[in-house]
Design a protein around this motif. Sequence first.
Motif, short mmCIF file in Angstrom:
data_model
loop_
_atom_site.label_atom_id
_atom_site.label_comp_id
_atom_site.label_asym_id
_atom_site.label_seq_id
_atom_site.Cartn_x
_atom_site.Cartn_y
_atom_site.Cartn_z
N GLY A 82 -135.11 -44.82 33.87
CA GLY A 82 -135.55 -43.43 33.78
C GLY A 82 -134.60 -42.50 33.07
O GLY A 82 -134.96 -41.35 32.80
N GLU A 83 -133.38 -42.94 32.78
CA GLU A 83 -132.40 -42.09 32.10
C GLU A 83 -132.25 -42.54 30.66
O GLU A 83 -132.38 -43.72 30.34
N ARG A 84 -131.98 -41.57 29.79
CA ARG A 84 -131.84 -41.89 28.36
C ARG A 84 -130.64 -41.16 27.78
O ARG A 84 -130.32 -40.05 28.20
N GLY A 85 -130.00 -41.79 26.80
CA GLY A 85 -128.83 -41.20 26.18
C GLY A 85 -128.76 -41.51 24.71
O GLY A 85 -129.34 -42.48 24.22
N ALA A 86 -128.03 -40.67 23.97
CA ALA A 86 -127.84 -40.86 22.53
C ALA A 86 -126.63 -40.05 22.10
O ALA A 86 -126.12 -39.20 22.84
N THR A 87 -126.15 -40.34 20.89
CA THR A 87 -125.09 -39.55 20.30
C THR A 87 -125.55 -39.06 18.93
O THR A 87 -126.33 -39.72 18.25
N ALA A 88 -125.07 -37.88 18.56
CA ALA A 88 -125.37 -37.31 17.26
C ALA A 88 -124.04 -36.99 16.57
O ALA A 88 -123.14 -36.41 17.20
N VAL A 95 -121.95 -35.04 19.40
CA VAL A 95 -122.69 -34.49 20.54
C VAL A 95 -123.28 -35.66 21.32
O VAL A 95 -123.86 -36.57 20.74
N ARG A 96 -123.11 -35.62 22.63
CA ARG A 96 -123.72 -36.61 23.51
C ARG A 96 -124.94 -35.97 24.17
O ARG A 96 -124.83 -34.95 24.87
N VAL A 97 -126.12 -36.55 23.96
CA VAL A 97 -127.37 -36.04 24.50
C VAL A 97 -127.78 -36.94 25.66
O VAL A 97 -127.78 -38.17 25.53
N TYR A 98 -128.14 -36.32 26.78
CA TYR A 98 -128.50 -37.10 27.98
C TYR A 98 -129.70 -36.46 28.67
O TYR A 98 -129.76 -35.23 28.80
N GLU A 99 -130.65 -37.28 29.10
CA GLU A 99 -131.77 -36.81 29.90
C GLU A 99 -131.78 -37.56 31.22
O GLU A 99 -131.73 -38.79 31.26
N GLY A 100 -131.84 -36.80 32.34
CA GLY A 100 -131.85 -37.41 33.65
C GLY A 100 -133.18 -38.05 34.00
O GLY A 100 -134.17 -37.91 33.28
N SER A 101 -133.20 -38.74 35.11
CA SER A 101 -134.40 -39.43 35.57
C SER A 101 -135.31 -38.48 36.33
O SER A 101 -134.84 -37.59 37.04
N GLY A 102 -136.62 -38.68 36.17
CA GLY A 102 -137.58 -37.85 36.89
C GLY A 102 -137.75 -36.46 36.30
O GLY A 102 -137.90 -35.49 37.03
N ILE A 105 -132.56 -32.77 34.21
CA ILE A 105 -131.95 -31.93 33.20
C ILE A 105 -131.74 -32.70 31.90
O ILE A 105 -131.64 -33.92 31.88
N VAL A 106 -131.65 -31.96 30.80
CA VAL A 106 -131.22 -32.49 29.51
C VAL A 106 -129.90 -31.79 29.19
O VAL A 106 -129.82 -30.57 29.18
N THR A 107 -128.84 -32.59 28.97
CA THR A 107 -127.53 -32.02 28.71
C THR A 107 -127.06 -32.37 27.31
O THR A 107 -127.42 -33.41 26.75
N PHE A 108 -126.24 -31.47 26.76
CA PHE A 108 -125.68 -31.63 25.42
C PHE A 108 -124.17 -31.38 25.52
O PHE A 108 -123.75 -30.25 25.79
N THR A 109 -123.37 -32.42 25.34
CA THR A 109 -121.92 -32.29 25.38
C THR A 109 -121.39 -32.49 23.97
O THR A 109 -121.49 -33.58 23.41
N GLY A 110 -120.86 -31.43 23.39
CA GLY A 110 -120.36 -31.50 22.02
C GLY A 110 -118.86 -31.36 21.97
O GLY A 110 -118.26 -30.63 22.77
N TRP A 111 -118.22 -32.08 21.04
CA TRP A 111 -116.78 -31.93 20.89
C TRP A 111 -116.36 -31.98 19.42
O TRP A 111 -117.03 -32.58 18.59
N THR A 112 -115.25 -31.32 19.17
CA THR A 112 -114.68 -31.23 17.82
C THR A 112 -113.65 -32.34 17.63
O THR A 112 -113.21 -32.95 18.61
#
Length: 302
Positions: A82-88, A95-102, A105-112
């Motif tokens: 149920g959880e999905r992840g990717a990097t851009a 940026v790390r993109v994550y979607e929780g199960s059910g 939330i969808v989170t976006f963690t970006g770093w330089t």
Amino acid sequence: MWLKGELLEITSALYPDRRPMVVREWTDPVRLRDPAPVGHRFLFLLCADGDDRPTSPGFDDALNAFSAAGWTVQRRPSDHPGERGATAHREEFEVRVYEGSGRGIVTFTGWTPVVYTERHLRQPPFTPSTADGVLCDDCHGWGMCLECEGRPYSGGSGGYGRCLCAANNAGPGRCVECGGSGLLTAEETSWKRRQYGLPDTDGGDALRQMPPEGGHDSNTNAFISVSQRSCGCGEFRCFWRNILTEADDHLLSRFVGTCQGCAAQRSYTFTLPLRRLVAPADPPSPPPGPRSRRSPQVPGGA
């Protein structure tokens, strides 16, 4: 500040009816031998609350938005149903993109990339927020001997091109304490947790017996609360996963993660109000067609 602006522009266009929240901004220090950092990596965490509307933007829409903005997107397999992840990636930004199960939330963690204050150094393998583990206390995650900094050493007796100091005459380069990985071993992280009186677990959730907390009206607000909390070792850095389920007359939101300061398993659970979506009303019936203008038939007429 370009990265922060780019994240806000992409996510705000994706979720125009529920503007994503900037949950936290912080920096990762990069050190060599001295306690004072020689550079910093800047990080930003954004979050959008999922819902049950079939037309609501989700994980795939987020990846499409990054692709359209010129980012290179790579999906990553998930070990959790149920959880999905990717990097851009774009140049040296990530940026790390994550979607929780059910429909969580969808989170976006970006770093330089790491920005250095004086001399230019290569990019480290990782920093505290981006490492899959706990940084080695000796080499601060570099994986190399900090006396020779991974370079051939021309000094010492004979000048054999070896580091005669921390690398134990086996250099130049590799850190002896972590074997060049840059990360603490499982035994060392276990010892570190015991220093702070934390459970010495080999799996599961150290705080799984904690009762659910209330007081939040949305999953986003629950996530903001979790992101501001620190582990017993004092470290706040933790990649949080989210599982959202329906329980009786409320939602149950669970956050689990591994501390990036001591590898302790952290877990929090919250009860959220259950907002059932109202089914759309039936479309109105079409208006009746125009009546016939023909003269009425008279019974018995000619």
